[in-house]
Design a protein around this motif. Structure first.
Motif, PDB file in Angstrom:
ATOM      1  N   SER A  29       5.041 -12.409  27.090  1.00 18.86           N
ATOM      2  CA  SER A  29       6.197 -11.634  26.632  1.00 18.86           C
ATOM      3  C   SER A  29       5.784 -10.272  26.094  1.00 18.86           C
ATOM      4  O   SER A  29       6.454  -9.264  26.333  1.00 18.86           O
ATOM      5  N   LEU A  32       5.182  -8.010  29.005  1.00 21.20           N
ATOM      6  CA  LEU A  32       6.431  -7.544  29.607  1.00 21.20           C
ATOM      7  C   LEU A  32       7.027  -6.393  28.813  1.00 21.20           C
ATOM      8  O   LEU A  32       7.590  -5.452  29.383  1.00 21.20           O
ATOM      9  N   ARG A  35       5.158  -3.320  29.820  1.00 20.38           N
ATOM     10  CA  ARG A  35       5.565  -2.834  31.135  1.00 20.38           C
ATOM     11  C   ARG A  35       6.982  -2.237  31.118  1.00 20.38           C
ATOM     12  O   ARG A  35       7.311  -1.398  31.941  1.00 20.38           O
ATOM     13  N   SER A  36       7.811  -2.652  30.158  1.00 16.37           N
ATOM     14  CA  SER A  36       9.152  -2.060  30.071  1.00 16.37           C
ATOM     15  C   SER A  36       9.086  -0.604  29.620  1.00 16.37           C
ATOM     16  O   SER A  36       9.979   0.190  29.923  1.00 16.37           O
ATOM     17  N   THR A  98      -1.389 -11.002  32.322  1.00 11.06           N
ATOM     18  CA  THR A  98      -0.050 -10.643  32.786  1.00 11.06           C
ATOM     19  C   THR A  98       0.021  -9.179  33.206  1.00 11.06           C
ATOM     20  O   THR A  98       0.634  -8.832  34.226  1.00 11.06           O
ATOM     21  N   VAL A 102       1.585  -7.786  36.686  1.00 10.69           N
ATOM     22  CA  VAL A 102       2.886  -7.103  36.685  1.00 10.69           C
ATOM     23  C   VAL A 102       2.652  -5.594  36.734  1.00 10.69           C
ATOM     24  O   VAL A 102       2.076  -5.016  35.804  1.00 10.69           O
ATOM     25  N   GLU A 104       3.371  -1.406  36.800  1.00 11.50           N
ATOM     26  CA  GLU A 104       4.223  -0.472  36.076  1.00 11.50           C
ATOM     27  C   GLU A 104       5.416  -0.087  36.939  1.00 11.50           C
ATOM     28  O   GLU A 104       5.369  -0.160  38.171  1.00 11.50           O
ATOM     29  N   SER A 105       6.509   0.324  36.278  1.00 11.74           N
ATOM     30  CA  SER A 105       7.701   0.731  37.017  1.00 11.74           C
ATOM     31  C   SER A 105       8.343   1.912  36.312  1.00 11.74           C
ATOM     32  O   SER A 105       8.376   1.979  35.071  1.00 11.74           O
ATOM     33  N   VAL A 110      14.492  -1.833  36.539  1.00 15.10           N
ATOM     34  CA  VAL A 110      13.438  -2.842  36.382  1.00 15.10           C
ATOM     35  C   VAL A 110      13.002  -2.937  34.925  1.00 15.10           C
ATOM     36  O   VAL A 110      12.782  -4.039  34.399  1.00 15.10           O
ATOM     37  N   ARG A 111      12.899  -1.818  34.258  1.00  8.57           N
ATOM     38  CA  ARG A 111      12.359  -1.796  32.899  1.00  8.57           C
ATOM     39  C   ARG A 111      13.279  -2.467  31.884  1.00  8.57           C
ATOM     40  O   ARG A 111      12.813  -3.170  30.979  1.00  8.57           O
ATOM     41  N   LEU A 114      12.966  -6.204  32.162  1.00  5.77           N
ATOM     42  CA  LEU A 114      11.672  -6.592  31.603  1.00  5.77           C
ATOM     43  C   LEU A 114      11.726  -6.631  30.077  1.00  5.77           C
ATOM     44  O   LEU A 114      11.163  -7.538  29.449  1.00  5.77           O
ATOM     45  N   GLY A 118      11.316  -9.991  28.025  1.00  5.98           N
ATOM     46  CA  GLY A 118      10.210 -10.041  27.080  1.00  5.98           C
ATOM     47  C   GLY A 118      10.655 -10.482  25.698  1.00  5.98           C
ATOM     48  O   GLY A 118       9.992 -11.307  25.058  1.00  5.98           O
TER      49      GLY A 118
END
Length: 267
Positions: A29, A32, A35-36, A98, A102, A104-105, A110-111, A114, A118
């Motif tokens: 989590s 995530l 990555r968000s 993780t 996963v 990057e975006s 997508v974010r 995420l 998360g």
């Protein structure tokens, strides 16, 4: 509490599974949230800032910070449990694993999911490993130890620590944003909800023991730690509003007052 003190009693297998699944999901989590790119939980801000300055991965930084915080337990006479030591290593390893999977975006489509996933998964993870009752994580043990030594309220000690952590992490380049605010507002109720779902019954004389004291009220947010301690709440700290009531066969164990679980759930 010693490292081996929780390794006995009924439901041991279930508790061990909950501990390690919960710690692993916590690391997932946290990754995530990274990555968000919309803001991290308080200690995550510090870890990310240190990672950027040192060149280490954020998971390795999490392990190093957890170990350093654990050393601070020595002067405040806190005792680690199995969950304490496991917390230091498992979360950081799960984060790095993780993050390697996963990507990057740049798109909010997508974010944002995420971020939401998360935060919710963090609540699930917190409920799982707190309910396993294998000892507090390093950061929450530090919080409750300082609370015991200073006589200040858990809320005040927690707030002071987390403000210092977030401010330091932000100055080092850690990510603070809407995700940080949403995490702070939602993780307490989420953790409370899932803690009650994953509570492991304790039996004494054929009855399930609810707890030795009142259950916590809901409130804002856990950090990267938690589980039982034996510290009593000083009389100066306000008691929770809910009463766990007498022990019954149908009720899961509530969180005892003055423990890291209560400190986490009273945010």
């Amino acid at each position: 509490m010693s490292i081996a003190s929780g390794l006995r009693g009924r439901h041991l297998t279930r508790r061990l599974v909950q501990l390690y699944v919960g710690l692993t999901l916590y690391g997932v989590s946290s990754a995530l949230l990274v990555r968000s790119a919309l803001g991290l939980e308080p200690w995550g801000v510090l870890h990310q800032g240190l990672a950027g300055k040192t060149g280490l991965t954020i998971g390795v930084v999490s392990i190093v910070v957890g170990a350093v915080v654990l050393l601070l337990w020595i002067p405040i006479r806190q005792r680690p449990g199995l969950g304490t030591v496991s917390n230091v290593f498992v979360i950081g390893l799960a984060m790095d694993g993780t993050l390697a999977l996963v990507p990057e975006s740049d798109g909010l489509a997508v974010r944002v999911p995420l971020l939401v996933l998360g935060i919710v998964l963090n609540g699930v993870a917190t409920g799982l490993y707190i309910a396993a009752r294998f000892g507090p994580g390093p950061r929450d043990g530090l919080m409750t130890g300082l609370h015991r030594l200073t006589g200040r309220s858990l809320r005040l000690v927690r707030t002071a620590l987390e403000v210092a952590v977030v401010a330091t992490g932000f100055l080092l380049g850690g990510s603070v944003g809407i995700g940080t605010v949403l995490y702070a507002l939602s993780i307490g109720p989420l953790a409370q909800f899932f803690l009650r779902r994953f509570a492991v019954p304790e039996r004494e004389g054929g009855l399930t023991v609810a707890s030795s004291g009142p259950a916590p009220t809901q409130g804002p947010a856990p950090t990267q730690d938690a589980t039982p301690a034996q510290n009593a709440t000083p009389s100066g700290d306000p008691a929770p509003a809910e009463d766990a009531g007498p022990a019954t066969a149908a009720r899961p164990p509530a969180v005892a007052p003055g423990t890291p679980e209560q400190a986490i759930l009273r945010r």
